[in-house]
Design an enzyme around this catalytic site. Sequence first.
Site, short mmCIF file in Angstrom:
data_model
loop_
_atom_site.label_atom_id
_atom_site.label_comp_id
_atom_site.label_asym_id
_atom_site.label_seq_id
_atom_site.Cartn_x
_atom_site.Cartn_y
_atom_site.Cartn_z
N ASN A 139 -117.04 -74.44 22.92
CA ASN A 139 -118.23 -73.66 22.59
C ASN A 139 -119.35 -73.99 23.56
O ASN A 139 -119.13 -74.61 24.59
CB ASN A 139 -118.64 -73.89 21.13
CG ASN A 139 -118.82 -75.35 20.82
OD1 ASN A 139 -119.47 -76.08 21.57
ND2 ASN A 139 -118.24 -75.82 19.72
N HIS B 187 -114.99 -66.72 14.03
CA HIS B 187 -115.40 -66.16 15.33
C HIS B 187 -115.11 -64.66 15.41
O HIS B 187 -114.49 -64.18 16.35
CB HIS B 187 -114.72 -66.91 16.46
CG HIS B 187 -115.06 -68.36 16.53
ND1 HIS B 187 -116.26 -68.83 17.02
CD2 HIS B 187 -114.38 -69.46 16.11
CE1 HIS B 187 -116.29 -70.14 16.91
NE2 HIS B 187 -115.17 -70.55 16.36
N TYR C 14 -103.44 -72.99 14.74
CA TYR C 14 -103.48 -71.89 15.69
C TYR C 14 -102.11 -71.19 15.76
O TYR C 14 -102.01 -69.96 15.72
CB TYR C 14 -103.87 -72.40 17.08
CG TYR C 14 -105.34 -72.67 17.23
CD1 TYR C 14 -106.17 -71.75 17.87
CD2 TYR C 14 -105.91 -73.84 16.75
CE1 TYR C 14 -107.53 -71.99 18.01
CE2 TYR C 14 -107.26 -74.09 16.87
CZ TYR C 14 -108.07 -73.16 17.51
OH TYR C 14 -109.41 -73.40 17.63
#
Length: 670
Positions: free
Chosen positions: A132, A61, A345
């Site tokens: 998304n 991204h 993450y």
Amino acid sequence: AAAQRRQNDSSVFLAIMVAAAVESESSLTDGDAGALLLQDISEWDEVFRFDRLEAVERAAHAAAAAAFGAFVARGDWTASAAAAFQAAGKQIAFMAAFSTVAGAKGSATVRDADAFAAKFASAAALQELVGNNSPISFFIFDLLFAAILFASKAKAANQAAFAAAAELAAESLFVRLPSLHQVSFFALAGFAAVAAHRHMNGYGSHTFKLVAKDGSVYCSKFWYKADQGQAAEVWKDAEEVAAEDVDYFRDLNFQAEAAGRYPLWELASQVMTFSDFEIDPFNENIPTKVVPRESVPLIVDAELLLNRNPLNMFAEVEQVFMDVAAASKGADEVEDPLIQRQFAYIDTHLSELTASYGIPVCRPYATVLNDQEDGARYDDVQDVLVIAPNAFSASAVEVQIPAAAAFNLAAARVAAAGDVRVNAVVEADQRKQSRQFWASDVNAQKKRLVDAFRMEVASAVSASIQVDVTVEFSFVAAAAAARIAAAVGSAAAGALANRRQIKVIASLAVLAKADAKVRQKNALESSSQAVAVDAKAAAQDIVDSSDAANVVTVAREFAVLPQTAAADAAEFVAAASAKAFSSFPAMEVISVAAAAGAVAEPARASLDLNMAMFFSRIVASRGAAANAIAALVKASRDGVFVAAVLAKAAANNRAAEAIFKFEVRQAVDA
């Protein structure tokens, strides 16, 4: 060692740390539906390696835009969740980040899945959702996360994007079964070529648990509905815009907000209980499927307003850190194997953005109370002993955090069941919602989808990839697959025909009685040379199959047969293929279709009649509808046909022939 890690096309790789073969498409879980296990070292090795391969702003991204604003709660939904910011009228800071997946730091104006990530922050709560612009994800297990992203990132040799090579993108995205719904029916249908981020809906993708103060648990899926309306560009216009301004999306958002045209979204949720999942055919742990609004309506909970542009692109956008594990009190995750990538993450942040969460755009608004110290950007200096517990002085945590502030988490829905290795690719009936998507589309939208597939598949250099994509699409939309096959060449068309022929035979296994399975297996094996396909796997399925509940799906899949009848096989493929089809009489097809209807839904007596009428079109194209059905009735193969069926079929022979010819014309249109 790294170069030899993966073994060609095998689904096995060599784990570097233990030098042992490990399945690359399976994960170690606590039972079939439980959480991923930390002792699956080979999985976390794969995930954590990806976290460290590139600077974070050049990896996933990368072509991003963002803006800041406010979350304003519309209603009081604290009854279903105890989060501090959910009281009616509550307003807190909100940030939205938009980004495309493909490429390194290239244009954002491409046909691609667009991320819609949201950060909600107040002095009492922090909630982050990573989703998304489609309500589903590419895959089920986090193990495939890196593989999918590698397919759309830059190649090491020349930094050209993998996605620019159509066969590589198709192999990774179109052919892999769990990703078909996302890529094929959202991205290629036009949802990915959005007109602007302000005209894009967003979705939280995963299912979350909301834990109330009394301990009751609800499930929720989150939606962001654009108040400005949802809009997409047709492919031709998108190409022209990209040629004029490669940063069109960033510029459009920035200029609109600078002029005071602030975008607004409604934050809505689908609130369910676990018993709802048991009644309806959904699974809260599977992120590749949609929970239809017809089954669970949307409840509007809040407004999301963006009214400030970033002041520095690097500091406030490229450094922003989203974490699916960041949850306010009362919010929890289900045992979704994909959302358990939350380890990645945190790992990315610690390895790329400092160990103290000190970057301003990432820093929580809440007062940080913990026993951690040191690391880059560390400034929370306290004159307390940072060891807890200790016998000398109370730590920061012990002094300042009341017991009532602890999280109230939900108990696991699935009891511990022991270590099980679950395949990360296969999950029951992954094509069903793709079929429903196709069936619900209007004709103009279907044409856009077929045109997009034609372009993508025709661009692939590899004939085998063309074949794989076309055949996979045929499981969902048969007539459209035939049109795609006709556009990309004989190899794909021939393979499509062969796949359908094998499907006819293999599907008989679902309907066959146990004492007939060996005969069906032998018939399939003997026919494999005639259709030039290795049928061993399908033959084994016949022996192993006992899934009578699948017959409805099987019956619907027989819709592929009109385009592969002997009458039109020569037009689509070659005379040799037509001969192969003729070796399996059309009356056999009618028998199977009718039996499927009778076995699967005996209460709907009209289904077998409808199926017979549908398949009479095949024999009608041969000019022998009445004779074929008469022979079938005489044979009494399955005992489901009666004289009324025969009479109706014969009476409609002429109409069926006309309809069939019309369908053939539609299938081969330009």
